[in-house]
Design a protein around this motif. Structure first.
Motif, PDB file in Angstrom:
ATOM      1  N   PRO A   1     -13.290  -9.997  10.056  1.00 23.95           N
ATOM      2  CA  PRO A   1     -12.264 -10.071  10.952  1.00 23.95           C
ATOM      3  C   PRO A   1     -11.992 -11.491  11.451  1.00 23.95           C
ATOM      4  O   PRO A   1     -10.782 -12.006  11.181  1.00 23.95           O
ATOM      5  CB  PRO A   1     -12.301  -9.047  12.277  1.00 23.95           C
ATOM      6  N   LEU A   2     -13.178 -12.154  11.740  1.00 24.66           N
ATOM      7  CA  LEU A   2     -12.855 -13.651  12.026  1.00 24.66           C
ATOM      8  C   LEU A   2     -12.517 -14.455  10.833  1.00 24.66           C
ATOM      9  O   LEU A   2     -11.822 -15.330  10.841  1.00 24.66           O
ATOM     10  CB  LEU A   2     -14.266 -14.036  12.670  1.00 24.66           C
ATOM     11  N   ASP A   3     -13.004 -14.159   9.548  1.00 24.45           N
ATOM     12  CA  ASP A   3     -12.797 -14.762   8.248  1.00 24.45           C
ATOM     13  C   ASP A   3     -11.113 -14.804   8.198  1.00 24.45           C
ATOM     14  O   ASP A   3     -10.647 -15.723   7.806  1.00 24.45           O
ATOM     15  CB  ASP A   3     -13.687 -14.535   7.306  1.00 24.45           C
ATOM     16  N   ALA A   4     -10.878 -13.406   8.196  1.00 26.44           N
ATOM     17  CA  ALA A   4      -9.314 -13.110   8.034  1.00 26.44           C
ATOM     18  C   ALA A   4      -8.434 -13.920   8.941  1.00 26.44           C
ATOM     19  O   ALA A   4      -7.472 -14.510   8.496  1.00 26.44           O
ATOM     20  CB  ALA A   4      -9.055 -11.629   8.041  1.00 26.44           C
ATOM     21  N   ALA A   5      -8.695 -13.826  10.060  1.00 24.67           N
ATOM     22  CA  ALA A   5      -7.949 -14.645  11.180  1.00 24.67           C
ATOM     23  C   ALA A   5      -7.909 -15.860  10.989  1.00 24.67           C
ATOM     24  O   ALA A   5      -6.907 -16.734  11.022  1.00 24.67           O
ATOM     25  CB  ALA A   5      -8.541 -14.064  12.628  1.00 24.67           C
ATOM     26  N   VAL A   6      -9.067 -16.604  10.903  1.00 25.93           N
ATOM     27  CA  VAL A   6      -9.118 -18.124  10.603  1.00 25.93           C
ATOM     28  C   VAL A   6      -8.398 -18.418   9.399  1.00 25.93           C
ATOM     29  O   VAL A   6      -7.607 -19.580   9.541  1.00 25.93           O
ATOM     30  CB  VAL A   6     -10.603 -18.811  10.261  1.00 25.93           C
ATOM     31  N   LEU A   7      -8.669 -17.719   8.347  1.00 32.32           N
ATOM     32  CA  LEU A   7      -7.759 -18.195   7.159  1.00 32.32           C
ATOM     33  C   LEU A   7      -6.476 -18.018   7.218  1.00 32.32           C
ATOM     34  O   LEU A   7      -5.607 -18.683   6.787  1.00 32.32           O
ATOM     35  CB  LEU A   7      -8.055 -17.549   5.964  1.00 32.32           C
ATOM     36  N   LEU A   8      -5.960 -16.924   7.848  1.00 35.68           N
ATOM     37  CA  LEU A   8      -4.364 -16.939   8.202  1.00 35.68           C
ATOM     38  C   LEU A   8      -3.804 -17.867   9.108  1.00 35.68           C
ATOM     39  O   LEU A   8      -2.696 -18.386   8.778  1.00 35.68           O
ATOM     40  CB  LEU A   8      -4.099 -15.394   8.468  1.00 35.68           C
ATOM     41  N   CYS A   9      -4.379 -18.162   9.981  1.00 37.07           N
ATOM     42  CA  CYS A   9      -3.927 -19.327  10.935  1.00 37.07           C
ATOM     43  C   CYS A   9      -3.937 -20.494  10.223  1.00 37.07           C
ATOM     44  O   CYS A   9      -3.068 -21.321  10.496  1.00 37.07           O
ATOM     45  CB  CYS A   9      -5.110 -19.426  12.131  1.00 37.07           C
ATOM     46  N   HIS A  10      -5.037 -20.752   9.482  1.00 41.36           N
ATOM     47  CA  HIS A  10      -4.918 -21.854   8.462  1.00 41.36           C
ATOM     48  C   HIS A  10      -3.759 -22.217   7.567  1.00 41.36           C
ATOM     49  O   HIS A  10      -2.800 -22.988   7.480  1.00 41.36           O
ATOM     50  CB  HIS A  10      -6.174 -22.381   7.865  1.00 41.36           C
ATOM     51  N   ALA A  11      -3.395 -20.997   6.777  1.00 44.96           N
ATOM     52  CA  ALA A  11      -2.333 -20.836   5.961  1.00 44.96           C
ATOM     53  C   ALA A  11      -1.058 -20.981   6.699  1.00 44.96           C
ATOM     54  O   ALA A  11       0.107 -21.767   5.950  1.00 44.96           O
ATOM     55  CB  ALA A  11      -2.460 -19.647   5.116  1.00 44.96           C
ATOM     56  N   LEU A  12      -0.957 -20.435   7.845  1.00 47.53           N
ATOM     57  CA  LEU A  12       0.514 -20.501   8.508  1.00 47.53           C
ATOM     58  C   LEU A  12       0.361 -21.649   9.558  1.00 47.53           C
ATOM     59  O   LEU A  12       1.694 -21.930  10.075  1.00 47.53           O
ATOM     60  CB  LEU A  12       0.728 -19.194   9.428  1.00 47.53           C
ATOM     61  N   ASP A  13      -0.727 -22.297   9.709  1.00 48.73           N
ATOM     62  CA  ASP A  13      -0.528 -23.673  10.564  1.00 48.73           C
ATOM     63  C   ASP A  13      -0.230 -23.197  11.864  1.00 48.73           C
ATOM     64  O   ASP A  13       0.701 -23.843  12.783  1.00 48.73           O
ATOM     65  CB  ASP A  13       0.168 -24.633  10.075  1.00 48.73           C
ATOM     66  N   LYS A  14      -0.764 -21.977  12.476  1.00 46.17           N
ATOM     67  CA  LYS A  14      -0.691 -21.528  13.683  1.00 46.17           C
ATOM     68  C   LYS A  14      -1.892 -21.338  14.418  1.00 46.17           C
ATOM     69  O   LYS A  14      -2.894 -21.177  14.041  1.00 46.17           O
ATOM     70  CB  LYS A  14       0.137 -20.057  13.495  1.00 46.17           C
ATOM     71  N   PRO A  15      -1.876 -21.324  15.810  1.00 44.75           N
ATOM     72  CA  PRO A  15      -2.913 -21.209  16.630  1.00 44.75           C
ATOM     73  C   PRO A  15      -3.386 -19.511  16.580  1.00 44.75           C
ATOM     74  O   PRO A  15      -2.509 -18.677  16.115  1.00 44.75           O
ATOM     75  CB  PRO A  15      -2.699 -21.429  17.948  1.00 44.75           C
ATOM     76  N   ARG A  16      -4.624 -19.075  17.095  1.00 43.13           N
ATOM     77  CA  ARG A  16      -5.089 -17.893  16.981  1.00 43.13           C
ATOM     78  C   ARG A  16      -4.125 -16.771  17.875  1.00 43.13           C
ATOM     79  O   ARG A  16      -3.939 -15.749  17.522  1.00 43.13           O
ATOM     80  CB  ARG A  16      -6.701 -17.688  17.550  1.00 43.13           C
ATOM     81  N   SER A  17      -3.621 -17.640  19.055  1.00 41.34           N
ATOM     82  CA  SER A  17      -2.668 -16.795  19.980  1.00 41.34           C
ATOM     83  C   SER A  17      -1.449 -16.196  19.255  1.00 41.34           C
ATOM     84  O   SER A  17      -1.118 -15.263  19.490  1.00 41.34           O
ATOM     85  CB  SER A  17      -2.196 -17.591  21.009  1.00 41.34           C
ATOM     86  N   PHE A  18      -1.190 -16.777  17.988  1.00 36.76           N
ATOM     87  CA  PHE A  18       0.068 -16.490  17.277  1.00 36.76           C
ATOM     88  C   PHE A  18       0.092 -15.028  16.689  1.00 36.76           C
ATOM     89  O   PHE A  18       0.855 -14.204  16.822  1.00 36.76           O
ATOM     90  CB  PHE A  18       0.435 -17.444  16.158  1.00 36.76           C
ATOM     91  N   LEU A  19      -1.570 -14.700  16.229  1.00 36.88           N
ATOM     92  CA  LEU A  19      -1.842 -13.582  15.550  1.00 36.88           C
ATOM     93  C   LEU A  19      -1.737 -12.392  16.492  1.00 36.88           C
ATOM     94  O   LEU A  19      -1.306 -11.061  16.157  1.00 36.88           O
ATOM     95  CB  LEU A  19      -3.221 -13.588  14.956  1.00 36.88           C
ATOM     96  N   MET A  20      -1.806 -12.607  17.749  1.00 40.63           N
ATOM     97  CA  MET A  20      -2.147 -11.326  18.826  1.00 40.63           C
ATOM     98  C   MET A  20      -0.825 -11.337  19.343  1.00 40.63           C
ATOM     99  O   MET A  20      -0.383 -10.347  20.031  1.00 40.63           O
ATOM    100  CB  MET A  20      -3.187 -12.015  19.759  1.00 40.63           C
ATOM    101  N   THR A  21       0.009 -12.496  19.365  1.00 40.22           N
ATOM    102  CA  THR A  21       1.559 -12.378  20.030  1.00 40.22           C
ATOM    103  C   THR A  21       2.281 -11.682  19.339  1.00 40.22           C
ATOM    104  O   THR A  21       3.194 -10.973  19.642  1.00 40.22           O
ATOM    105  CB  THR A  21       1.948 -13.778  20.395  1.00 40.22           C
TER     106      THR A  21
END
Length: 285
Positions: free
Chosen positions: A27-47
Motif C-alpha cells: 500500500p505504501l509503495d502504491a501511494a508513494v508512486l502515485l503521488c510522485h506520478a501526479l506530483d501531489k501530496p499524500r493528503s490528495f489521495l485521502m481527500t
C-alpha cells in the motif's frame, strides 16, 4: 458495472499487483508512486479517493509501477528518501538510507556532546549521517568522505538543498583526502560489512544497490578493521569511533576495537533489538 480509474481503485489494483510481486509494503509503495506520478501530496489521495484519473495521468504511474514490480527500490524510482526528517536525493550510485542507521546518529550525537571538535563520516553516500549530525549540531564542522565522486557530488547537492552550511564532502578512500593533522572528536561510519557470498545480496532492494558499498572481505570486517586502525591517528584524545555493522558482527567488531586499544567498547541495538552499532573511545598514550 465497469471498474473505474478512480484514485481509490487505482491504488487497490496497484497494491494487489505489488503484493503478488513480493513487495514488503504494497500500500505504501502504491501511494508513494502515485503521488510522485501526479506530483501531489499524500493528503490528495485521502481527500479525493473518487477522483477519476485520465489516461495521461495513469501512464506515468503505470511506468513507475512496472519498475517497482521488477523489484527496483521505490527510493531509486522517485529519487528521494527521507532520513532523520531530511528529504534526501538518492541515486543507484549510493546506498538507500535506512531507518536503523538513525540509531547510529543518535549515539554519535550523545558522544559529540561529551567534547568539542569536528565530526567525520566515512563512506558518506547520500550524506545522510553527516547531514543529520550537522543539522543537529549547527556550530560543529562535519566532514563526509566517499570513495565515489558521484556520491560526493550527491551529498554536496543534498547539503545545498537543505541549506546545511556546516557539512562539507570530499572524495577519496577513507582518510586519504584529509589534510595532515586533522583531528576529530567523533568518527562515524556505515561501511561495507556484508560477506561476498551472503545470500541477502540477491534479495530485495539490495539487488539494486552498489556492491562496493555493501561487500567487504575478511568475513565482512576488512573495512571496519582498516578504519578502526587508522582512526586512532585522527581522533582527539578520548575521541569516539562508532560503526554500524551486521546484526551478527557485534562480538567481532568489539574484539577489533579492544585489540587496537579502544576503551569503553560496547555494542548497542537498533529499533528491532538487533546488534547494530559498536563504539569505543580512544585515549592517546
Amino acid at each position: 458495472m465497469s471498474v473505474t480509474n478512480s484514485v481509490e481503485n487505482t491504488l487497490k489494483r496497484a497494491t494487489l499487483q505489488l503484493q503478488e510481486s513480493g513487495s514488503d509494503s504494497p500500500p505504501l509503495d502504491a501511494a508513494v508512486l502515485l503521488c510522485h506520478a501526479l506530483d501531489k501530496p499524500r493528503s490528495f489521495l485521502m481527500t479525493w479517493p473518487e477522483k477519476e484519473l485520465s489516461a495521461q495521468e495513469l501512464a506515468p504511474f503505470e511506468a513507475l509501477l512496472a519498475r517497482r514490480l521488477t523489484g527496483e527500490p521505490v527510493a531509486y524510482i522517485v529519487g528521494e528518501r527521507e532520513f532523520w526528517s531530511l528529504p534526501l536525493e538518492v541515486s543507484p550510485t549510493t546506498l538507500i538510507p535506512r531507518p536503523d542507521t538513525e540509531r547510529l546518529v543518535e549515539l554519535a550525537l550523545d558522544k559529540a556532546m561529551l567534547s568539542e571538535g569536528s565530526i567525520l563520516d566515512l563512506g558518506t553516500g547520500t550524506g545522510a549521517i553527516a547531514l543529520a549530525l550537522a543539522s543537529e549540531l549547527p556550530n560543529r564542522r562535519v566532514v563526509g568522505i566517499d570513495l565515489m565522486a558521484d556520491a560526493q557530488q550527491l551529498a554536496t547537492r543534498n547539503a545545498t538543498r537543505l541549506s546545511i552550511a556546516n557539512a562539507t564532502f570530499l572524495a577519496g578512500s577513507w582518510f586519504e583526502p584529509l589534510e595532515v593533522g586533522c583531528q576529530f572528536a567523533v568518527i562515524v561510519s556505515n561501511p561495507p560489512y556484508i560477506e561476498e557470498n551472503d545470500p541477502h545480496l540477491s534479495q530485495g532492494d539490495v539487488r539494486f544497490e552498489p556492491l562496493s558499498a555493501l561487500v567487504a572481505g575478511d568475513e565482512g570486517l576488512a573495512d571496519i578493521r582498516h578504519i578502526a586502525d587508522n582512526a586512532r591517528h585522527y581522533l582527539i584524545d578520548q575521541g569516539w569511533l562508532l560503526f554500524e555493522h551486521g546484526f551478527e558482527q557485534g562480538l567481532a567488531v568489539r574484539n577489533i576495537l579492544l585489540e587496537l586499544g579502544y576503551q569503553d567498547v560496547e555494542t548497542c541495538q537498533d529499533y528491532g533489538h538487533n546488534d547494530r552499532v559498536t563504539l569505543g573511545r580512544y585515549l592517546k598514550q
